[in-house]
Design a protein around this motif. Structure first.
Motif, short mmCIF file in Angstrom:
data_model
loop_
_atom_site.label_atom_id
_atom_site.label_comp_id
_atom_site.label_asym_id
_atom_site.label_seq_id
_atom_site.Cartn_x
_atom_site.Cartn_y
_atom_site.Cartn_z
N CYS A 14 -11.90 54.86 -52.22
CA CYS A 14 -12.69 56.06 -51.97
C CYS A 14 -14.13 55.62 -51.70
CB CYS A 14 -12.64 56.99 -53.18
SG CYS A 14 -13.54 58.51 -52.94
N ILE A 15 -14.68 56.05 -50.57
CA ILE A 15 -16.05 55.71 -50.21
C ILE A 15 -16.92 56.93 -50.45
CG2 ILE A 15 -17.57 54.92 -48.36
CD1 ILE A 15 -15.04 53.67 -47.05
N ALA A 16 -17.91 56.80 -51.29
CA ALA A 16 -18.78 57.92 -51.64
C ALA A 16 -19.59 58.37 -50.43
CB ALA A 16 -19.73 57.53 -52.77
N ASP A 17 -19.83 59.67 -50.35
CA ASP A 17 -20.63 60.22 -49.26
C ASP A 17 -22.00 59.55 -49.18
OD1 ASP A 17 -18.46 61.91 -49.13
OD2 ASP A 17 -19.63 63.76 -49.27
N GLU A 18 -22.58 59.24 -50.33
CA GLU A 18 -23.90 58.61 -50.37
C GLU A 18 -23.89 57.24 -49.71
OE1 GLU A 18 -22.37 59.84 -53.15
OE2 GLU A 18 -23.53 61.69 -53.32
N VAL A 19 -22.79 56.53 -49.82
CA VAL A 19 -22.67 55.22 -49.18
C VAL A 19 -22.66 55.37 -47.66
CG1 VAL A 19 -21.14 53.22 -48.85
CG2 VAL A 19 -21.48 54.17 -51.14
N VAL A 20 -21.92 56.34 -47.18
CA VAL A 20 -21.87 56.61 -45.74
C VAL A 20 -23.25 57.05 -45.24
CG1 VAL A 20 -20.76 57.94 -43.91
CG2 VAL A 20 -19.41 57.16 -45.87
N ALA A 21 -23.95 57.84 -46.05
CA ALA A 21 -25.30 58.29 -45.68
C ALA A 21 -26.26 57.11 -45.57
CB ALA A 21 -25.82 59.31 -46.69
N VAL A 22 -26.16 56.15 -46.48
CA VAL A 22 -27.02 54.97 -46.43
C VAL A 22 -26.71 54.14 -45.18
CG1 VAL A 22 -27.53 52.76 -47.55
CG2 VAL A 22 -27.47 54.85 -48.91
N ILE A 23 -25.44 54.01 -44.85
CA ILE A 23 -25.06 53.28 -43.63
C ILE A 23 -25.68 53.95 -42.41
CG2 ILE A 23 -23.13 52.67 -42.12
CD1 ILE A 23 -21.42 52.42 -44.73
N ALA A 24 -25.59 55.27 -42.35
CA ALA A 24 -26.16 56.02 -41.21
C ALA A 24 -27.68 55.86 -41.17
CB ALA A 24 -25.79 57.50 -41.33
N GLU A 25 -28.31 55.93 -42.33
CA GLU A 25 -29.77 55.80 -42.40
C GLU A 25 -30.23 54.43 -41.92
OE1 GLU A 25 -33.30 56.26 -45.76
OE2 GLU A 25 -31.21 56.39 -46.37
N LEU A 26 -29.58 53.38 -42.40
CA LEU A 26 -29.97 52.03 -42.00
C LEU A 26 -29.73 51.79 -40.51
CD1 LEU A 26 -28.68 50.03 -45.09
CD2 LEU A 26 -31.05 50.55 -44.49
N ALA A 27 -28.62 52.29 -40.00
CA ALA A 27 -28.33 52.11 -38.57
C ALA A 27 -29.37 52.83 -37.72
CB ALA A 27 -26.93 52.64 -38.26
N ALA A 28 -29.75 54.03 -38.12
CA ALA A 28 -30.73 54.80 -37.35
C ALA A 28 -32.10 54.13 -37.34
CB ALA A 28 -30.85 56.22 -37.90
N THR A 29 -32.50 53.59 -38.47
CA THR A 29 -33.84 52.98 -38.54
C THR A 29 -33.91 51.64 -37.81
OG1 THR A 29 -33.33 52.01 -40.71
CG2 THR A 29 -34.49 54.14 -40.69
N VAL A 93 -22.55 55.74 -35.16
CA VAL A 93 -21.10 55.74 -35.00
C VAL A 93 -20.53 54.35 -35.22
CG1 VAL A 93 -19.22 56.02 -33.33
CG2 VAL A 93 -20.99 57.77 -33.49
N ALA A 94 -21.11 53.36 -34.55
CA ALA A 94 -20.60 51.98 -34.65
C ALA A 94 -20.69 51.46 -36.08
CB ALA A 94 -21.38 51.06 -33.71
N ALA A 95 -21.80 51.70 -36.76
CA ALA A 95 -21.98 51.19 -38.11
C ALA A 95 -20.99 51.82 -39.08
CB ALA A 95 -23.41 51.43 -38.58
N MET A 99 -17.91 49.66 -40.73
CA MET A 99 -18.01 49.35 -42.15
C MET A 99 -17.01 50.11 -43.02
SD MET A 99 -22.08 48.88 -42.71
CE MET A 99 -21.88 48.19 -44.35
N THR A 100 -16.58 51.29 -42.57
CA THR A 100 -15.71 52.10 -43.42
C THR A 100 -14.30 52.27 -42.87
OG1 THR A 100 -16.26 54.22 -42.39
CG2 THR A 100 -17.69 53.45 -44.20
N GLY A 101 -14.13 52.11 -41.57
CA GLY A 101 -12.83 52.35 -40.96
C GLY A 101 -12.57 53.83 -40.71
N LEU A 102 -13.53 54.68 -41.03
CA LEU A 102 -13.39 56.11 -40.81
C LEU A 102 -13.79 56.46 -39.38
CD1 LEU A 102 -15.04 57.32 -44.13
CD2 LEU A 102 -12.60 57.39 -43.59
N LYS A 103 -13.21 57.49 -38.81
CA LYS A 103 -13.53 57.95 -37.46
C LYS A 103 -14.69 58.93 -37.53
CE LYS A 103 -12.60 58.96 -33.08
NZ LYS A 103 -13.40 58.24 -32.15
N VAL A 104 -15.73 58.66 -36.75
CA VAL A 104 -16.88 59.55 -36.69
C VAL A 104 -16.62 60.57 -35.58
CG1 VAL A 104 -19.36 59.74 -36.31
CG2 VAL A 104 -18.44 57.77 -37.53
#
Length: 117
Positions: A14-29, A93-95, A99-104
């Motif tokens: 189980c991947i926490a929503d907060e982890v996915v949010a951090v991945i998105a944040e880092l990729a965007a910056t 999307v790529a990050a 990193m998670t294997g989930l479809k964006v």
């Protein structure tokens, strides 16, 4: 003798929503032209965009197989806004997918400010 190469189900991941949010944040910056996320997001705009944490500027919804993300970004003055936002979408999307294997399924980007400094 035939080998059975099927995967064993040894438990759940189980991947926490907060982890996915951090991945998105880092990729965007990492995108050139992005100054910050959510820094100039007013409480009114945060409410309208349904952001819980106005200072962070990232909201994700994660299901078992899909992710949708919303980002509020500040862009540096002089950069092409459509080009920067498209690159943010592509990187996020790529990050997340790598990193998670989930479809964006969607990445919505709101430009909430332009920083001159």
């Amino acid at each position: 003798m035939e080998e059975n190469n099927t995967e064993k189900n040894i438990g759940e991941v189980c991947i926490a929503d907060e982890v996915v949010a951090v991945i998105a944040e880092l990729a965007a910056t990492e995108v050139e032209g992005v100054d910050s996320l959510g820094g100039k997001l007013t409480k009114e705009l945060a409410s309208r965009l349904n952001f819980k944490n106005a200072s962070r500027g990232v909201k994700v919804e994660v299901t078992e197989e899909h992710v949708s993300a919303e980002l509020a970004i500040n862009i540096k003055y002089g950069y092409n806004i459509p080009k920067v936002t498209r690159e943010v979408q592509d990187k996020v999307v790529a990050a997340i997918e790598n990193m998670t294997g989930l479809k964006v399924i969607e990445v919505n980007v709101s430009v909430v400010g332009v920083n001159i400094a």
